[in-house]
Design an enzyme around this catalytic site. Sequence first.
Site, PDB file in Angstrom:
ATOM      1  N   SER A  58      81.024 105.252  57.892  1.00  0.00           N
ATOM      2  CA  SER A  58      82.409 104.862  58.166  1.00  0.00           C
ATOM      3  C   SER A  58      82.540 103.918  59.347  1.00  0.00           C
ATOM      4  CB  SER A  58      83.256 106.119  58.412  1.00  0.00           C
ATOM      5  OG  SER A  58      82.745 106.867  59.514  1.00  0.00           O
ATOM      6  N   LYS A 100      70.683 108.194  57.093  1.00  0.00           N
ATOM      7  CA  LYS A 100      72.061 108.021  57.521  1.00  0.00           C
ATOM      8  C   LYS A 100      72.115 108.006  59.050  1.00  0.00           C
ATOM      9  CE  LYS A 100      76.664 110.166  57.242  1.00  0.00           C
ATOM     10  NZ  LYS A 100      77.453 111.318  56.772  1.00  0.00           N
ATOM     11  N   CYS A 127      77.807 120.650  52.805  1.00  0.00           N
ATOM     12  CA  CYS A 127      77.841 120.897  54.240  1.00  0.00           C
ATOM     13  C   CYS A 127      79.012 121.826  54.515  1.00  0.00           C
ATOM     14  CB  CYS A 127      77.966 119.591  55.025  1.00  0.00           C
ATOM     15  SG  CYS A 127      77.512 119.756  56.774  1.00  0.00           S
ATOM     16  N   CYS A 144      80.841 121.583  57.762  1.00  0.00           N
ATOM     17  CA  CYS A 144      81.649 121.160  58.910  1.00  0.00           C
ATOM     18  C   CYS A 144      83.104 120.888  58.546  1.00  0.00           C
ATOM     19  CB  CYS A 144      81.028 119.936  59.567  1.00  0.00           C
ATOM     20  SG  CYS A 144      80.839 118.504  58.493  1.00  0.00           S
ATOM     21  N   GLU A 200      60.709 114.689  59.255  1.00  0.00           N
ATOM     22  CA  GLU A 200      61.832 115.317  58.540  1.00  0.00           C
ATOM     23  C   GLU A 200      61.786 114.979  57.053  1.00  0.00           C
ATOM     24  OE1 GLU A 200      64.149 117.389  59.221  1.00  0.00           O
ATOM     25  OE2 GLU A 200      64.641 117.356  61.359  1.00  0.00           O
ATOM     26  N   TYR A 260      81.541 102.719  51.701  1.00  0.00           N
ATOM     27  CA  TYR A 260      82.989 102.625  51.545  1.00  0.00           C
ATOM     28  C   TYR A 260      83.403 101.245  51.037  1.00  0.00           C
ATOM     29  CZ  TYR A 260      82.627 106.931  54.125  1.00  0.00           C
ATOM     30  OH  TYR A 260      82.279 108.209  54.495  1.00  0.00           O
ATOM     31  N   CYS A 288      78.281 122.520  61.582  1.00  0.00           N
ATOM     32  CA  CYS A 288      77.696 122.517  60.242  1.00  0.00           C
ATOM     33  C   CYS A 288      76.941 123.801  59.938  1.00  0.00           C
ATOM     34  CB  CYS A 288      76.770 121.307  60.085  1.00  0.00           C
ATOM     35  SG  CYS A 288      77.571 119.723  60.414  1.00  0.00           S
ATOM     36  N   LYS A 328      69.013 112.251  59.142  1.00  0.00           N
ATOM     37  CA  LYS A 328      70.406 112.041  59.542  1.00  0.00           C
ATOM     38  C   LYS A 328      70.479 112.099  61.057  1.00  0.00           C
ATOM     39  CE  LYS A 328      75.112 113.859  58.942  1.00  0.00           C
ATOM     40  NZ  LYS A 328      75.928 114.909  58.282  1.00  0.00           N
TER      41      LYS A 328
END
Length: 344
Positions: A293, A267, A117, A119, A252, A332, A127, A214
């Site tokens: 996150s 995501k 990506c 970004c 998609e 994470y 992005c 996403k």
Amino acid sequence: MDLTHRPRRLRTDGIRPLVRETTLSPSDLIAPVFVDATTDERVPIGSMPGHVRVPVSGIVDRVEEVLETGVEAVMLFGIPESKDEVGSRAYAEDGVVQRAMRAVSEETDAYVVGDVCLCEYTSHGHCGVLTDEARGRWERLHRGDDPAHVTDSSLTVENDRTLDLLARTAVSQADAGADMVAPSSMTDGMVGAIRAALDDAGHEDVPVMSYAAKFESAFYGPFRDAADGAPAFGDRSHYQMDPANAREAMREVRLDVEQGADVLMVKPALPYLDVVRAVRETYDHPVAAYNVSGEYAMLHAAAEKGWLDLDAVARESVLSIKRAGADLVVTYFAERLAEDLSTP
């Protein structure tokens, strides 16, 4: 009362593990790792307790820490030393992620996934390449003009002009030792462009894990803090998906399958388990989900208040993602979970 059927018979200690339908192991997990070209030491990420940015010189030690828990795969995210309008450090041969990948692939046994990506590398935080209209807004904001002039998010990124930069980024990561690339920009045609570029560069065996569905989610905040990748103006609603749309998600995903995606990512994970399940039932590709996150941070925050048992809710959350149909989970919690799973 007819008690012929007693499901509790199969819930005793001896039989309960034998009839368990969904299992979780360290090999199901991918650990995100942040490598930072602007620091010479580890920098704690305040919004993501337990996570740090590490310098390139410390990336091998950081990845070895992950491997010691039993997790076998890492996804590398970079914080570059400089940014520009087209994110050129994303595809530079000596970029922060490329240098880290070379070190990790040469000195460890980790399976290395590269986030593809722009970004984190663009000065405006979007992005891809800005449209002319958006560039004018960005320039006004940069001059200190009224921010009200730059809040509109419509048509911020030029889709087709972005494809070449994503393809160059993927090839540069494969050249640097990436075992897999994971395009995350939700640019139309990104999988096809990356697949063609990888093949032309002799990387036919490098798989593409597409962020196929996403969503434009409120759960990304801590990551944008960690990777210094928040948009400087507007938002990403015109290229990331509307959280209200499940049928669009399947469209998609289908397009990415047609373009040659090897693994299909959803995501975020927890708010979109219905989409994970639908992808699993529709396609025979491996399915990934990103336990993002914000999902991580909210459980930590509740645990710090004493409201939840962190290890228990982390395991239950990731187990639910697998139960919905994910074959692998980017999380994470990877290291913490792996250590917990190894405890009898």
